[in-house]
Structures are given as structure tokens and as C-alpha cells.
Design a protein around this motif. Structure first.
Motif, PDB file in Angstrom:
ATOM      1  N   GLY A 119      54.599  49.413  35.720  1.00  0.00           N
ATOM      2  CA  GLY A 119      54.152  48.200  36.400  1.00  0.00           C
ATOM      3  C   GLY A 119      53.097  48.474  37.452  1.00  0.00           C
ATOM      4  O   GLY A 119      52.139  47.700  37.600  1.00  0.00           O
ATOM      5  N   LEU A 120      53.242  49.565  38.188  1.00  0.00           N
ATOM      6  CA  LEU A 120      52.253  49.921  39.203  1.00  0.00           C
ATOM      7  C   LEU A 120      50.907  50.247  38.570  1.00  0.00           C
ATOM      8  O   LEU A 120      49.849  49.841  39.084  1.00  0.00           O
ATOM      9  CB  LEU A 120      52.760  51.110  40.017  1.00  0.00           C
ATOM     10  N   LEU A 121      50.910  50.943  37.439  1.00  0.00           N
ATOM     11  CA  LEU A 121      49.650  51.245  36.757  1.00  0.00           C
ATOM     12  C   LEU A 121      48.966  49.966  36.283  1.00  0.00           C
ATOM     13  O   LEU A 121      47.743  49.821  36.391  1.00  0.00           O
ATOM     14  CB  LEU A 121      49.918  52.174  35.565  1.00  0.00           C
ATOM     15  N   GLY A 122      49.740  49.042  35.761  1.00  0.00           N
ATOM     16  CA  GLY A 122      49.158  47.788  35.308  1.00  0.00           C
ATOM     17  C   GLY A 122      48.570  46.977  36.446  1.00  0.00           C
ATOM     18  O   GLY A 122      47.477  46.394  36.308  1.00  0.00           O
ATOM     19  N   TYR A 123      49.255  46.928  37.584  1.00  0.00           N
ATOM     20  CA  TYR A 123      48.737  46.170  38.721  1.00  0.00           C
ATOM     21  C   TYR A 123      47.529  46.848  39.345  1.00  0.00           C
ATOM     22  O   TYR A 123      46.580  46.161  39.774  1.00  0.00           O
ATOM     23  CB  TYR A 123      49.837  45.985  39.765  1.00  0.00           C
ATOM     24  N   GLN A 124      47.500  48.152  39.423  1.00  0.00           N
ATOM     25  CA  GLN A 124      46.332  48.831  39.970  1.00  0.00           C
ATOM     26  C   GLN A 124      45.098  48.581  39.113  1.00  0.00           C
ATOM     27  O   GLN A 124      43.988  48.370  39.634  1.00  0.00           O
ATOM     28  CB  GLN A 124      46.615  50.332  40.081  1.00  0.00           C
ATOM     29  N   SER A 125      45.278  48.567  37.801  1.00  0.00           N
ATOM     30  CA  SER A 125      44.156  48.281  36.916  1.00  0.00           C
ATOM     31  C   SER A 125      43.669  46.840  37.096  1.00  0.00           C
ATOM     32  O   SER A 125      42.450  46.575  37.131  1.00  0.00           O
ATOM     33  CB  SER A 125      44.577  48.521  35.463  1.00  0.00           C
ATOM     34  N   PHE A 126      44.605  45.890  37.230  1.00  0.00           N
ATOM     35  CA  PHE A 126      44.213  44.493  37.412  1.00  0.00           C
ATOM     36  C   PHE A 126      43.534  44.273  38.757  1.00  0.00           C
ATOM     37  O   PHE A 126      42.493  43.588  38.831  1.00  0.00           O
ATOM     38  CB  PHE A 126      45.459  43.610  37.308  1.00  0.00           C
ATOM     39  N   TRP A 127      44.092  44.848  39.840  1.00  0.00           N
ATOM     40  CA  TRP A 127      43.486  44.666  41.153  1.00  0.00           C
ATOM     41  C   TRP A 127      42.069  45.244  41.207  1.00  0.00           C
ATOM     42  O   TRP A 127      41.141  44.622  41.735  1.00  0.00           O
ATOM     43  CB  TRP A 127      44.353  45.314  42.225  1.00  0.00           C
ATOM     44  N   ALA A 128      41.900  46.439  40.645  1.00  0.00           N
ATOM     45  CA  ALA A 128      40.579  47.083  40.675  1.00  0.00           C
ATOM     46  C   ALA A 128      39.569  46.272  39.864  1.00  0.00           C
ATOM     47  O   ALA A 128      38.428  46.035  40.311  1.00  0.00           O
ATOM     48  CB  ALA A 128      40.686  48.503  40.127  1.00  0.00           C
TER      49      ALA A 128
END
Length: 405
Positions: A310-319
Motif C-alpha cells: 500500500g505504501l508503494l502504491g501511494y508513493q507512486s500516486f503522490w509523486a
């Protein structure tokens, strides 16, 4: 002379007798007085009996014992004690009969609980499911899930219906259930549809059993998930794929959201099945959660801590979202304006820019603390960050296809 004296004596005797006869009616009053005394005595006895009946009734109400009411005489304590003891004996005999009848009856069969039991989530438990049969796929479980203890300490194969998410550890029951299951889609209403992909909005209060089974299934792939029983205060957004000749919508992932969040959390839990990963479904669910927050007029953020995936997915979306907003700009912009433009929380904006090495501070002159700090981000810095972290610009969700009432 003698005759005169005899006559006088006889006359006096007659007068005495007449006097006696006159006094007889006076003497006859004595029996009347006796009758009055007898009547008074009977009335006193009746009053005593009535008073005794009243006391007996009061005793019956106080002791709550059934004693027949006597007429004309006050019942003795011995008779009441005998009656009470007889009633107690009858009650004891009836209780013994009931116990003997229940002991002779066979024990009722225990049914499988529909809702999972509560467990202590602070204790790390070993994995209790080896493989999961979900439709045509066979998936290996990752973590412990609180399935019924009747299934055993280690479940070799757990069969889950891809239509209604009911579960069993017996293949025969699973095959019989598939023949009878008439469900072709999740409960709730469709709020997003794009080709074969649909997103259903399911209320945890209206479809409690389905949501519980969904959370229990998710626990096999999430380590820190604690919600799998109290689902009434949440809404679930289930992503499905349409497949098969019967056009069945099969669950591929979902995210849950609190109905009322005082911290403006737009997501409580998110999961994509291992068989449907690397298809962009996680990114679509994340974008959907932020689109719902934007239409509500709030700046949302997911609940933390997040899982590793989940953290990897959110970091990709935020960036990707922040670089898409900064790349066409040629003038200054504040952090607050960037938050309202993208819908991302201030803490998430700062942590993402820091992770991408895009924070260069220009310190204000000494002695003047009213001038805010300025951040300088060039196009060259953004291009280097996109190459280094393999960031792709663009959106996976089409907001025009979102249907909300």
C-alpha cells in the motif's frame, strides 16, 4: 276461730303462689340474655375467622406459596407447612424429570459461525491457511486469518466462492454451494463502469455478512488489518472483473472507508488480490478515494500505518500527481494551493517532495521572520526525479464515468 285461721293461711299461700307466678316472666329473661351472649360469641368467632383469613392471604402473598383458602376456620401452621413442603417436593421432582430428559437427548450439532470470532490482534499468530481456492485460481495465503477453529489448526485448502465469498474447508460442500449459488455480482450499486471493470458501493450495515467475509478474506494478505467484524460504520468499494459466459462480476480488489471520519480519512483499508496485481487496479482505487474526497470538498489522507504494498502504491500516486501539477507551472505556488489543487494532505505533499529530492530552501534575511520559506523546483530537477523513480504521469481513473447520486 280455727276455721278462720285455716282460711287465712290458705289465702296467703294462694297469694304467694300468685306472686311466684307473676315473677316467672322476669326469670324467663335469663335465656334471652344467654342467646345474646351466644350471638355475640358467634360474631366474635366470625371476625376472628375473617381476621385469620386476611392474615393467611397476606402470608400467601409474602411467601408466594399457593395455599387453598379455608372457610369458617383458621388453618393451622402445620397444614400450611405440609402444603408448602408438598409443593416444593413437586417442583423438585419436575426439575429432576427435566434433567433426566435433557441428559437422554442427543447433543445438538454445532453450526459453523457466520461471523468470525474476535481475536487479539497484538499477538502475531502463525499462518493457519496454506492454499485458497478462489474460482479457478489457487492462491497461497500470506498471513493468519481468524477462520473458525472447527476447520483445524492448519487448513490445507480453503474454498471461497467468488460470487458471494462464502467459505468452507470441504470440497464437496464447495461444489454443492456453487451449484446452488445464484449471485452474479456483489451487493450494492454500481458507481463506476469502464469496459469489463466495475466498482460497487456496498454499505456495511445493509450487507453485513458479505462485508465480513470480504474482510476475513483480505486478512489472508494483509498483516496489520484489524477490521473484520465491526463493519457497520464503513462503506466498501468493491472492484470487479466481468468474466465467463454468465457475465459474472468477480471481486478483484476493494477499499473501505469510514462513513464519518473526524480526521478526514478517505481510506481505511485497501487490497488487490495477488492474481489481479500489476493491472493498475490499486492505482484506480486510490484515485477513486481521492476523487470522492474532492467531490466532498475535503482534503483526505489514508489511515496509517500503511502496508508495504500500500505504501508503494501511494508513493507512486503522490509523486505522479504532484509532478503533473508542478510541471506546467511557471510561477510561484504555495503548499496550501498545491494541496487544494491535488487533494493531497500537507504532510503527504512535504514527505513526497522530500523523498524526490525536490526541497531546496531559500532562507529569509536575518531578523525578518515574517517572510515565508521559499522552495525552488526546476524542470530539470523534476525530469531527473521522473527518471530516477520511474514515475509515469497520467491518470488511471476517468472521472466522467463516475456515477454518484
Amino acid at each position: 276461730m280455727r276455721e278462720r285461721k285455716a282460711r287465712q293461711a290458705a289465702s296467703t299461700a294462694r297469694e304467694a303462689i300468685s306472686v311466684i307466678h307473676v315473677e316467672q316472666p322476669v326469670r324467663t329473661r335469663k335465656p334471652n340474655r344467654g342467646k345474646r351472649k351466644i350471638k355475640a360469641k358467634e360474631e366474635s368467632e366470625k371476625s376472628d375467622v375473617a381476621q385469620g383469613d386476611f392474615e393467611l392471604a397476606r402470608q400467601e402473598n409474602s411467601e408466594k406459596d399457593i395455599v387453598p383458602k379455608t372457610r369458617g376456620r383458621k388453618p393451622s401452621n402445620q397444614t400450611t407447612n405440609k402444603r408448602v413442603s408438598k409443593d416444593v417436593d413437586d417442583k423438585n421432582q419436575s426439575v429432576k424429570r427435566k434433567r433426566s430428559s435433557t441428559e437422554n437427548e442427543p447433543e445438538p450439532t454445532r453450526r459453523r459461525p457466520l461471523s468470525p470470532p474476535l481475536t487479539d490482534t497484538s499477538i502475531e499468530r502463525p499462518r493457519n491457511v496454506d492454499r485458497v481456492i478462489y474460482g479457478r485460481a489457487e492462491i497461497g495465503a500470506w498471513y493468519y486469518a481468524p477462520y473458525p477453529s472447527e476447520f483445524g489448526a492448519l487448513i490445507d485448502r480453503l474454498y471461497i466462492c467468488e460470487r458471494c465469498l462464502q467459505y468452507t474447508n470441504l470440497e464437496k460442500q464447495y461444489l454443492a454451494h456453487r451449484m446452488q449459488c445464484q449471485r452474479r455480482r456483489p451487493p450494492g450499486k454500481v458507481i463506476y463502469k469502464e469496459n469489463k471493470i466495475k466498482v460497487y458501493e456496498v454499505d456495511g450495515r445493509d450487507d453485513k455478512l458479505y462485508c465480513q467475509n470480504l474482510c476475513l478474506f483480505t486478512k489472508l494478505f494483509l498483516d496489520h488489518k484489524t477490521l473484520y467484524y465491526d463493519v457497520e460504520g464503513f462503506k466498501f468499494y468493491v472492484l470487479t472483473e466481468t468474466s465467463g459466459r454468465l457475465r459474472t462480476d468477480i471481486m478483484a480488489g476493494y477499499f473501505s472507508k469510514e462513513k464519518i471520519s473526524y480526521d478526514n480519512y478517505n481510506l481505511a483499508c485497501i487490497m488487490t488480490l495477488p492474481t489481479h496485481q500489476r493491472k493498475g487496479y490499486g492505482r484506480l482505487l486510490i484515485e477513486l478515494s481521492y476523487e470522492l474526497s474532492r467531490r466532498e470538498g475535503v482534503i483526505g489522507s489514508p489511515e496509517k500505518p500503511l502496508s508495504n504494498l500500500g505504501l508503494l502504491g501511494y508513493q507512486s500516486f503522490w509523486a505522479s500527481t504532484l509532478l503533473s501539477a508542478l510541471h506546467p507551472l511557471k510561477s510561484n505556488v504555495t503548499i496550501e494551493e498545491l494541496c487544494w489543487q491535488t487533494g493531497i494532505h500537507e504532510e503527504d505533499v512535504i514527505s513526497t517532495l522530500k523523498r524526490l529530492d525536490l526541497l531546496d530552501y531559500w532562507k529569509p534575511p536575518s531578523g525578518d521572520s515574517e517572510i515565508p520559506l521559499e522552495i525552488c523546483i526546476t524542470h530539470q530537477m523534476m525530469n531527473q526525479a521522473m527518471t530516477k523513480f520511474n514515475i509515469k504521469l497520467g491518470r488511471r481513473l476517468n472521472p466522467a464515468l463516475l456515477q454518484l447520486q
